[in-house]
Design a protein around this motif. Sequence first.
Motif, PDB file in Angstrom:
ATOM      1  N   LEU A   1       0.812  -1.225   0.000  1.00 55.03           N
ATOM      2  CA  LEU A   1       0.000   0.000   0.000  1.00 55.03           C
ATOM      3  C   LEU A   1       0.847   1.278   0.000  1.00 55.03           C
ATOM      4  O   LEU A   1       0.472   2.271  -0.609  1.00 55.03           O
ATOM      5  CB  LEU A   1      -0.929   0.012   1.219  1.00 55.03           C
ATOM      6  N   VAL A   2       1.979   1.255   0.684  1.00 53.10           N
ATOM      7  CA  VAL A   2       2.796   2.462   0.804  1.00 53.10           C
ATOM      8  C   VAL A   2       3.494   2.853  -0.514  1.00 53.10           C
ATOM      9  O   VAL A   2       3.541   4.021  -0.852  1.00 53.10           O
ATOM     10  CB  VAL A   2       3.805   2.317   1.976  1.00 53.10           C
ATOM     11  N   PRO A   3       4.042   1.902  -1.300  1.00 50.05           N
ATOM     12  CA  PRO A   3       4.590   2.293  -2.603  1.00 50.05           C
ATOM     13  C   PRO A   3       3.500   2.897  -3.498  1.00 50.05           C
ATOM     14  O   PRO A   3       2.309   2.640  -3.280  1.00 50.05           O
ATOM     15  CB  PRO A   3       5.112   0.988  -3.182  1.00 50.05           C
ATOM     16  N   LEU A   4       3.926   3.696  -4.484  1.00 55.67           N
ATOM     17  CA  LEU A   4       2.946   4.414  -5.298  1.00 55.67           C
ATOM     18  C   LEU A   4       2.051   3.495  -6.112  1.00 55.67           C
ATOM     19  O   LEU A   4       0.966   3.892  -6.536  1.00 55.67           O
ATOM     20  CB  LEU A   4       3.665   5.406  -6.204  1.00 55.67           C
ATOM     21  N   THR A   5       2.496   2.252  -6.332  1.00 57.90           N
ATOM     22  CA  THR A   5       1.593   1.287  -6.966  1.00 57.90           C
ATOM     23  C   THR A   5       0.337   1.114  -6.117  1.00 57.90           C
ATOM     24  O   THR A   5      -0.760   0.910  -6.637  1.00 57.90           O
ATOM     25  CB  THR A   5       2.290  -0.079  -7.128  1.00 57.90           C
ATOM     26  N   GLY A   6       0.511   1.222  -4.787  1.00 58.19           N
ATOM     27  CA  GLY A   6      -0.628   1.127  -3.876  1.00 58.19           C
ATOM     28  C   GLY A   6      -1.575   2.305  -4.046  1.00 58.19           C
ATOM     29  O   GLY A   6      -2.799   2.156  -3.924  1.00 58.19           O
ATOM     30  N   PHE A   7      -1.015   3.479  -4.342  1.00 59.75           N
ATOM     31  CA  PHE A   7      -1.835   4.655  -4.604  1.00 59.75           C
ATOM     32  C   PHE A   7      -2.707   4.414  -5.845  1.00 59.75           C
ATOM     33  O   PHE A   7      -3.915   4.706  -5.850  1.00 59.75           O
ATOM     34  CB  PHE A   7      -0.915   5.867  -4.801  1.00 59.75           C
ATOM     35  N   GLY A   8      -2.097   3.827  -6.890  1.00 60.77           N
ATOM     36  CA  GLY A   8      -2.857   3.474  -8.093  1.00 60.77           C
ATOM     37  C   GLY A   8      -3.932   2.442  -7.781  1.00 60.77           C
ATOM     38  O   GLY A   8      -5.059   2.511  -8.289  1.00 60.77           O
ATOM     39  N   HIS A   9      -3.575   1.476  -6.910  1.00 61.38           N
ATOM     40  CA  HIS A   9      -4.512   0.438  -6.498  1.00 61.38           C
ATOM     41  C   HIS A   9      -5.731   1.056  -5.810  1.00 61.38           C
ATOM     42  O   HIS A   9      -6.881   0.711  -6.103  1.00 61.38           O
ATOM     43  CB  HIS A   9      -3.787  -0.528  -5.557  1.00 61.38           C
ATOM     44  N   ILE A  10      -5.471   2.019  -4.906  1.00 67.51           N
ATOM     45  CA  ILE A  10      -6.576   2.673  -4.186  1.00 67.51           C
ATOM     46  C   ILE A  10      -7.484   3.417  -5.157  1.00 67.51           C
ATOM     47  O   ILE A  10      -8.716   3.352  -5.077  1.00 67.51           O
ATOM     48  CB  ILE A  10      -6.012   3.620  -3.104  1.00 67.51           C
ATOM     49  N   LEU A  11      -6.871   4.129  -6.139  1.00 69.75           N
ATOM     50  CA  LEU A  11      -7.653   4.848  -7.151  1.00 69.75           C
ATOM     51  C   LEU A  11      -8.557   3.886  -7.925  1.00 69.75           C
ATOM     52  O   LEU A  11      -9.758   4.117  -8.094  1.00 69.75           O
ATOM     53  CB  LEU A  11      -6.712   5.569  -8.125  1.00 69.75           C
ATOM     54  N   ALA A  12      -7.965   2.779  -8.397  1.00 66.06           N
ATOM     55  CA  ALA A  12      -8.723   1.850  -9.241  1.00 66.06           C
ATOM     56  C   ALA A  12      -9.816   1.148  -8.447  1.00 66.06           C
ATOM     57  O   ALA A  12     -10.958   1.016  -8.910  1.00 66.06           O
ATOM     58  CB  ALA A  12      -7.766   0.824  -9.855  1.00 66.06           C
ATOM     59  N   GLN A  13      -9.469   0.701  -7.234  1.00 63.27           N
ATOM     60  CA  GLN A  13     -10.474   0.022  -6.411  1.00 63.27           C
ATOM     61  C   GLN A  13     -11.606   0.983  -6.048  1.00 63.27           C
ATOM     62  O   GLN A  13     -12.780   0.595  -5.973  1.00 63.27           O
ATOM     63  CB  GLN A  13      -9.826  -0.548  -5.140  1.00 63.27           C
ATOM     64  N   GLY A  14     -11.234   2.261  -5.833  1.00 62.68           N
ATOM     65  CA  GLY A  14     -12.262   3.257  -5.526  1.00 62.68           C
ATOM     66  C   GLY A  14     -13.250   3.389  -6.668  1.00 62.68           C
ATOM     67  O   GLY A  14     -14.471   3.472  -6.456  1.00 62.68           O
ATOM     68  N   ALA A  15     -12.731   3.397  -7.895  1.00 65.74           N
ATOM     69  CA  ALA A  15     -13.614   3.516  -9.055  1.00 65.74           C
ATOM     70  C   ALA A  15     -14.539   2.308  -9.148  1.00 65.74           C
ATOM     71  O   ALA A  15     -15.734   2.432  -9.441  1.00 65.74           O
ATOM     72  CB  ALA A  15     -12.778   3.654 -10.319  1.00 65.74           C
ATOM     73  N   ILE A  16     -13.987   1.114  -8.899  1.00 64.61           N
ATOM     74  CA  ILE A  16     -14.805  -0.100  -8.971  1.00 64.61           C
ATOM     75  C   ILE A  16     -15.906  -0.066  -7.901  1.00 64.61           C
ATOM     76  O   ILE A  16     -17.085  -0.319  -8.168  1.00 64.61           O
ATOM     77  CB  ILE A  16     -13.918  -1.356  -8.796  1.00 64.61           C
ATOM     78  N   ARG A  17     -15.504   0.329  -6.673  1.00 67.02           N
ATOM     79  CA  ARG A  17     -16.478   0.400  -5.598  1.00 67.02           C
ATOM     80  C   ARG A  17     -17.532   1.480  -5.896  1.00 67.02           C
ATOM     81  O   ARG A  17     -18.708   1.315  -5.603  1.00 67.02           O
ATOM     82  CB  ARG A  17     -15.784   0.671  -4.255  1.00 67.02           C
ATOM     83  N   GLY A  18     -17.067   2.584  -6.503  1.00 66.02           N
ATOM     84  CA  GLY A  18     -17.995   3.660  -6.859  1.00 66.02           C
ATOM     85  C   GLY A  18     -19.057   3.169  -7.826  1.00 66.02           C
ATOM     86  O   GLY A  18     -20.243   3.493  -7.698  1.00 66.02           O
ATOM     87  N   VAL A  19     -18.645   2.344  -8.808  1.00 67.06           N
ATOM     88  CA  VAL A  19     -19.606   1.804  -9.772  1.00 67.06           C
ATOM     89  C   VAL A  19     -20.632   0.937  -9.052  1.00 67.06           C
ATOM     90  O   VAL A  19     -21.824   0.986  -9.341  1.00 67.06           O
ATOM     91  CB  VAL A  19     -18.874   1.001 -10.861  1.00 67.06           C
ATOM     92  N   GLU A  20     -20.158   0.157  -8.091  1.00 68.71           N
ATOM     93  CA  GLU A  20     -21.073  -0.739  -7.379  1.00 68.71           C
ATOM     94  C   GLU A  20     -22.132   0.027  -6.590  1.00 68.71           C
ATOM     95  O   GLU A  20     -23.280  -0.396  -6.513  1.00 68.71           O
ATOM     96  CB  GLU A  20     -20.276  -1.668  -6.449  1.00 68.71           C
ATOM     97  N   THR A  21     -21.733   1.163  -6.009  1.00 65.58           N
ATOM     98  CA  THR A  21     -22.719   1.897  -5.202  1.00 65.58           C
ATOM     99  C   THR A  21     -23.492   2.928  -6.016  1.00 65.58           C
ATOM    100  O   THR A  21     -24.693   3.079  -5.853  1.00 65.58           O
ATOM    101  CB  THR A  21     -22.032   2.610  -4.019  1.00 65.58           C
ATOM    102  N   ASP A  22     -22.801   3.650  -6.934  1.00 59.12           N
ATOM    103  CA  ASP A  22     -23.443   4.771  -7.610  1.00 59.12           C
ATOM    104  C   ASP A  22     -23.565   4.615  -9.121  1.00 59.12           C
ATOM    105  O   ASP A  22     -23.963   5.560  -9.802  1.00 59.12           O
ATOM    106  CB  ASP A  22     -22.661   6.065  -7.322  1.00 59.12           C
ATOM    107  N   GLY A  23     -23.178   3.479  -9.663  1.00 58.12           N
ATOM    108  CA  GLY A  23     -23.288   3.301 -11.104  1.00 58.12           C
ATOM    109  C   GLY A  23     -22.367   4.244 -11.861  1.00 58.12           C
ATOM    110  O   GLY A  23     -21.212   4.418 -11.485  1.00 58.12           O
TER     111      GLY A  23
END
Lengths: 153, 118, 338
Positions: free
Chosen positions: B62-84
């Motif tokens: 999570l601490v390396p910047l790849t983790g930052f990208g991971h958080i961004l992408a997972q956020g988008a996926i979760r956003g689709v699940e809740t808000d389409g």
Amino acid sequence: MDVDFTKPAGIQRKQYRDFTDQINPKPNVLVNAIWAFVVGGIICTVGQGFLNAFLAAGLPVLESGAMTAVVLIFIAAFLTGLGVFDDIAKYAGAGVIVPITGFANAMVAPAMEARNEGLVLGVGARLFTIAGPVLVFGIVAAWLTGLLYFLFR
Amino acid sequence: MIFLTAFIVGGLICVVGQLLMDLTNYKVTLAHILVGFVTTGAVLSALGLYQPLVELAGAGALVPLTGFGHILAQGAIRGVETDGLLGVFAGGVEAAAAGVTAAVVFGYFFAIVFKPKG
Amino acid sequence: MPAAKKQGLQTLVFQNPPVIVAAGTVVGGKEAQGPLGKTFDLAIDDPYCGEKSWEHAERRMLEDAAKTALKKAGLGTQGIDFFLAGDLENQILASSFAARSLGIPHLGLFGACSTFYEGLIIGAVLIDGGFAEKVLVAASSHCCTAEKQFRFPTEQGVQRSLAQSWTVTGAGAVILASQGAGPVITHATVGKVIDLGQSDPTNFGAVMAPAAADTIVRHFQDTGRPPEFYDLVVTGDLGIYGRELAQGLIGDHGYRVEGRYTDCGILIYDHDTQDTHAGGSGCACSAVVTGGYLLQQLQAGKLQRFLGVGTGALLNVDSPKQGETIPGIGHGVVIERR
């Protein structure tokens, strides 16, 4: 080695490139890699410590991760301001650049040099010299991920 | 145990960045590293390859910047699940909001407070 | 018909060789700690020189170097016909501001790090041509203004490549006069812009070595002099690796300069202890080493005559990003003890 100036420019350039390849110093790849591994590993371990602490304080997993990032960003920004970050990075290289600390450093370092250009067009704008592209690519990648997931889930 | 895997995985991710710079004779600059790692993390995360690493190594992933990208992408996926469709636009930045805000606020503050040593 | 004062293709021969009557050098802390530390007139440890920014510090250094030279020559600004100067800031702003406060008619020069030698050549031409009695030639550079402009912010966590040089913080000024006591400028070889396809902005030594070699070889050919004619051949800021490259290229043309060839960027720092990687660079590198150490060597009789070659890498902030290669240039000047 023999750069023949009577030869066409392309051949001269090739000859010269071969010559410079012989003379140019090579980075000590092994030493640099060890430094990056150890320092990067330590930063992540410290991050794990903060993560555990936030979890123990009762924060959910995602929020704990976010707070860990906030703490590391604070430390890196502070060390950059003190002028210590670049001294560490001289040895640690990617060990401090690749963790989120590198992102914080990349925001503070250009901005603090821009004070004489004012608080808006100087500091405000330069915060994003390198962070801007990072956010652009990161956000576009996340948006694409979301879009594909929306279309094909 | 998680501390050990965090150290090893986090360290190895950093070594990849170091080799990218050293072996290309610094043609890959710091800016390329930052951008490249965030994007790579987002892509790996979208392919479902990054989550297992997070489970294995915790902060090491999570601490390396790849983790930052991971958080961004997972956020988008979760956003689709809740808000389409709205989540496509809002989810990524929402998830990364704390980190981005911290970087902007602390960055601006320290940039004003300190004078560069040179 | 060939020009009367020109020899060969690129070399000027001065009939009334201009005299270097005085020099003034100002450096920062790192340079003052280097092997040549004692040869400089003024050392300022603070990168800000007590000013509010590095840019202000650089123009202060340029003014101080000029004033030091004037004081040593016992001259006021009215005694100088022209002020020739250049630096590395965008649109050579340090020079413009220094010229503003000095109030001497000013020609701004840009030859990247070769600017000081370009200034010596033009100053000598003005004097030998009878257009001036006294000319003030100066150049400056500042580690921090150059770093933030051309590379990364100074506090950025980057590793410097091993071939990278360290920009010299300082300024050098000399006063050329039609008569007086001091070393004289007898010849000058104006260099061509040479590009052998190098494109690495962290390795200026490799960028500039072909231009330096071309000018040095051209000088030998134009004048018919062998390398042995000179006690020293000294380039501006090629650094350790650039010097080796230039020496190889000069050797390819049948001239052996081994043992009598060095570089200002190698002389100014201690490679082992000062962590400067390839050596020094910047306009001030050749300006302070020439104005300080080299002129003092001539005056002390340790050198009779040397060929100095100011070297410059010709790029701006965007050109490497736009995929351009980086051309180089070198200007040669012969300075003799008299």
